[in-house]
Design an enzyme around this catalytic site. Structure first.
Site, mmCIF file in Angstrom:
data_model
loop_
_atom_site.group_PDB
_atom_site.id
_atom_site.type_symbol
_atom_site.label_atom_id
_atom_site.label_comp_id
_atom_site.label_asym_id
_atom_site.label_seq_id
_atom_site.Cartn_x
_atom_site.Cartn_y
_atom_site.Cartn_z
ATOM 1 N N LYS A 117 58.434 39.913 47.843
ATOM 2 C CA LYS A 117 57.984 38.556 47.524
ATOM 3 C C LYS A 117 56.472 38.367 47.571
ATOM 4 C CE LYS A 117 61.763 37.319 46.491
ATOM 5 N NZ LYS A 117 61.776 37.390 45.058
ATOM 6 N N PRO A 120 57.515 43.059 53.318
ATOM 7 C CA PRO A 120 57.754 43.428 51.913
ATOM 8 C C PRO A 120 59.227 43.676 51.565
ATOM 9 C CG PRO A 120 56.654 45.203 53.100
ATOM 10 C CD PRO A 120 56.691 44.031 54.019
HETATM 11 P P1 FAS Z 1 44.928 40.770 48.340
HETATM 12 O O1 FAS Z 1 44.822 41.118 49.800
HETATM 13 O O2 FAS Z 1 45.628 41.692 47.418
HETATM 14 O O3 FAS Z 1 43.445 40.570 47.732
HETATM 15 C C1 FAS Z 1 42.441 39.921 48.478
HETATM 16 C C2 FAS Z 1 41.095 40.411 47.965
HETATM 17 O O4 FAS Z 1 40.065 39.683 48.667
HETATM 18 C C3 FAS Z 1 40.863 41.886 48.255
HETATM 19 O O5 FAS Z 1 40.418 42.547 47.104
HETATM 20 C C4 FAS Z 1 39.788 41.888 49.350
HETATM 21 O O6 FAS Z 1 38.911 42.989 49.260
HETATM 22 C C5 FAS Z 1 39.062 40.590 49.069
HETATM 23 N N1 FAS Z 1 38.377 40.041 50.246
HETATM 24 C C6 FAS Z 1 38.802 40.047 51.530
HETATM 25 N N2 FAS Z 1 37.887 39.447 52.318
HETATM 26 C C7 FAS Z 1 36.850 39.056 51.505
HETATM 27 C C8 FAS Z 1 35.620 38.392 51.727
HETATM 28 N N3 FAS Z 1 35.234 38.003 52.956
HETATM 29 N N4 FAS Z 1 34.801 38.156 50.665
HETATM 30 C C9 FAS Z 1 35.175 38.531 49.420
HETATM 31 N N5 FAS Z 1 36.345 39.176 49.146
HETATM 32 C C10 FAS Z 1 37.158 39.427 50.183
HETATM 33 N N6 FAS Z 1 54.006 42.976 48.535
HETATM 34 C C11 FAS Z 1 55.146 43.331 47.927
HETATM 35 O O7 FAS Z 1 55.746 42.498 47.213
HETATM 36 N N7 FAS Z 1 55.658 44.609 48.091
HETATM 37 C C12 FAS Z 1 55.006 45.555 48.855
HETATM 38 O O8 FAS Z 1 55.478 46.680 48.993
HETATM 39 C C13 FAS Z 1 53.798 45.230 49.491
HETATM 40 N N8 FAS Z 1 53.108 46.159 50.233
HETATM 41 C C14 FAS Z 1 51.937 45.777 50.872
HETATM 42 C C15 FAS Z 1 51.188 46.681 51.669
HETATM 43 C C16 FAS Z 1 50.000 46.277 52.313
HETATM 44 C C17 FAS Z 1 49.226 47.261 53.166
HETATM 45 C C18 FAS Z 1 49.561 44.955 52.178
HETATM 46 C C19 FAS Z 1 48.300 44.490 52.898
HETATM 47 C C20 FAS Z 1 50.287 44.052 51.390
HETATM 48 C C21 FAS Z 1 51.467 44.458 50.729
HETATM 49 N N9 FAS Z 1 52.205 43.581 49.926
HETATM 50 C C22 FAS Z 1 53.346 43.911 49.301
HETATM 51 C C23 FAS Z 1 51.763 42.259 49.718
HETATM 52 C C24 FAS Z 1 50.689 42.331 48.667
HETATM 53 O O9 FAS Z 1 51.201 42.860 47.482
HETATM 54 C C25 FAS Z 1 50.129 40.967 48.556
HETATM 55 O O10 FAS Z 1 51.149 39.988 48.478
HETATM 56 C C26 FAS Z 1 49.200 40.819 47.401
HETATM 57 O O11 FAS Z 1 48.227 41.827 47.486
HETATM 58 C C27 FAS Z 1 48.600 39.426 47.499
HETATM 59 O O12 FAS Z 1 47.525 39.376 46.641
HETATM 60 P P2 FAS Z 1 46.223 38.531 47.039
HETATM 61 O O13 FAS Z 1 46.639 37.229 47.614
HETATM 62 O O14 FAS Z 1 45.348 38.593 45.853
HETATM 63 O O15 FAS Z 1 45.567 39.314 48.291
HETATM 64 C C1 PHB Z 2 57.531 48.885 45.938
HETATM 65 O O1 PHB Z 2 56.398 49.096 46.437
HETATM 66 O O2 PHB Z 2 57.934 49.470 44.916
HETATM 67 C C2 PHB Z 2 58.447 47.905 46.633
HETATM 68 C C3 PHB Z 2 58.067 47.375 47.852
HETATM 69 C C4 PHB Z 2 58.902 46.477 48.486
HETATM 70 C C5 PHB Z 2 60.120 46.129 47.885
HETATM 71 C C6 PHB Z 2 60.495 46.661 46.662
HETATM 72 C C7 PHB Z 2 59.651 47.566 46.026
HETATM 73 O O3 PHB Z 2 60.958 45.260 48.522
#
Ligand code: FAS
Ligand code: PHB
Length: 408
Positions: free
Chosen positions: A307, A303
């Protein structure tokens, strides 16, 4: 606020079956609905659970434009914070990178939770079916021309026939796992640390984000509003959030900030505390017959470059445009180009996220030479307009490669 249709009639067929109601699945569903293309979302969790996950916070202008196109940007434009710069803190001082002066672009601070809530509300208002708490979801015949999704819900087995399946089910989802190993090529790097994140109803320490590089490890000062802060500290990958009291977190964060920010830091009780592992991951290709992977189902970035969510949005834009061309014009060229177009932007974001992570984090196996190289990279970055512009171009989002011009 109700955020889902209570008892959607469970459809048995649709045009596009979307697996996952995270930002990728919900945005795709909304763009298809706006275009009059029938779709069903199947989600394994409850809406409340999906909203309870605290994740991204920074939106590129491409993402803001996509949410506007989807008709869900009203709250974003009212409450989102437009930021024209970020600050890098190292060696006891902070230096600002003026994103807008360098690129003419800015970023918007608006939490992923809010994006998800806005999309859920729009879907409910449109009366579109979302099956929450679906269990044992399985994908079938996506190498043919009549795929199906099967799942259990309400104690009964259901089958959804469709033309296409969009695998928007995240890194641990069933979609990518349903593709034979022989058909996919995986690229991965797992980092030896994670991010311990805290959400608190305290005023942010600064008006803009602070990315801090420190001998004790990386730290990030972000926000969700001017009254709600989001902070992260780098921790070893085997740490658990339960080992971190609020007091321990605030002390560690303060120790990694420059003196002025450390002095200004307002602490308070955490309302969320969790650890996110850091990895770089790409699955190639992103299409398998009638199955298209989008978002975290296909790729993961650390993160550091903000992106993850933005990449999910650009995948969805490509997929929505491909499906709209196919249904409205009978033209499958955009769908056929989906994987190649997505992966060009994915790999550039993977590179930038890997670079930002390598630059700002403390690697346990790094030696003194490695630390000096990081220092030299930071000195060069902040001493060179060209280097700062390169960071700014990537951080605010590389251009989105839209639909190929239709041949005259
Ligand atoms: P998601 O993972 O958000 O959504 C997938 C969905 O599919 C979920 O609701 C899940 O329950 C569902 N699903 C899973 N398996 C399934 C199944 N078998 N059947 C039906 N549904 C199912 N990005 C940033 O830019 N900044 C951050 O700080 C940041 N922090 C993050 C912290 C964590 C812990 C994680 C895991 C990701 C983080 N990310 C961050 C990245 C995050 O924001 C993702 O890029 C974003 O959630 C992507 O969205 P989706 O592709 O929709 O996936
Ligand atoms: C946020 O969760 O606000 C966040 C996470 C990662 C970044 C910037 C902001 O690089």
């Amino acid at each position: 606020m109700a955020i889902a249709n209570p008892d959607p009639a469970l459809p048995t067929s649709t045009r596009v079956a979307i697996i996952g109601a995270g930002p990728a699945g919900l945005l795709l569903g909304q763009l298809l609905t706006v275009a009059g293309i029938d779709n069903v979302i199947i989600e394994q969790r409850s809406p409340e659970y999906v909203l309870g996950r605290i994740r991204a916070g920074i939106l590129e202008s491409v993402t803001v434009d996509a949410l506007t196109r989807a008709g869900v940007s009203a709250r974003l434009r009212e409450r989102g914070l437009v930021h024209h710069g970020i600050e890098l803190s190292y060696g006891g001082a902070r230096r600002r990178i003026d994103l807008h002066a360098l690129t003419g672009r800015s970023v918007t601070v608006y939490g992923q939770t809010d994006v998800t809530r806005d999309l859920m509300q729009a879907r409910m208002d449109a009366g579109m079916p979302t099956v929450y708490e679906a269990q044992d979801v399985s994908l079938h015949d996506f190498d043919g021309d009549r795929p199906a999704v099967r799942y259990r819900h309400g104690g009964a087995d259901h089958t959804l026939l469709c033309d296409y399946i969009a695998g928007c089910d995240g890194f641990h989802g069933v979609s990518r796992a349903s593709v034979p190993d022989s058909a996919k090529r995986i690229f991965e790097r797992v980092y030896p640390f994670g991010w311990l994140g805290v959400l608190a109803d305290t005023p942010p320490v600064s008006d803009e984000l602070i990315y801090a590089s420190h001998a004790r490890g990386f730290a990030l000062c972000s926000m969700r509003s001017m009254t709600r802060s989001r902070y992260y500290v780098q921790v070893p990958s085997d740490e658990s959030a339960g080992e971190w009291s609020d007091a321990r977190f605030w002390d560690e964060l303060r120790s990694r900030l420059d003196p002025e920010a450390a002095e200004r830091l307002v602490t308070g009780p955490s309302i969320e505390k969790s650890i996110a592992p850091l990895r770089s991951f790409v699955c190639e290709p992103m299409r398998f017959g009638r199955l298209f992977l989008a978002g975290d189902a296909a790729h993961i970035v650390p993160p550091t470059g903000a992106k993850g969510l933005n990449l999910a949005v650009s995948d969805v834009l490509h997929l929505a445009d491909g499906l709209i061309c196919r249904y409205h014009e009978g033209d499958t060229r955009e769908l056929d180009a989906y994987s190649e177009k997505c992966l060009r932007r994915v790999w550039r974001a993977e590179r930038f996220s890997w670079w930002m992570t390598s630059l700002l984090h403390r690697f346990p196996d790094a030696d003194d030479f490695g630390h000096r190289i990081q220092q030299a990279e930071l000195d060069y970055l902040l001493g060179s307009e060209a280097a700062s512009r390169s960071l700014a171009e990537n951080y605010t989002g590389l251009p989105y490669e839209g639909r190929a011009p239709v041949a005259a």
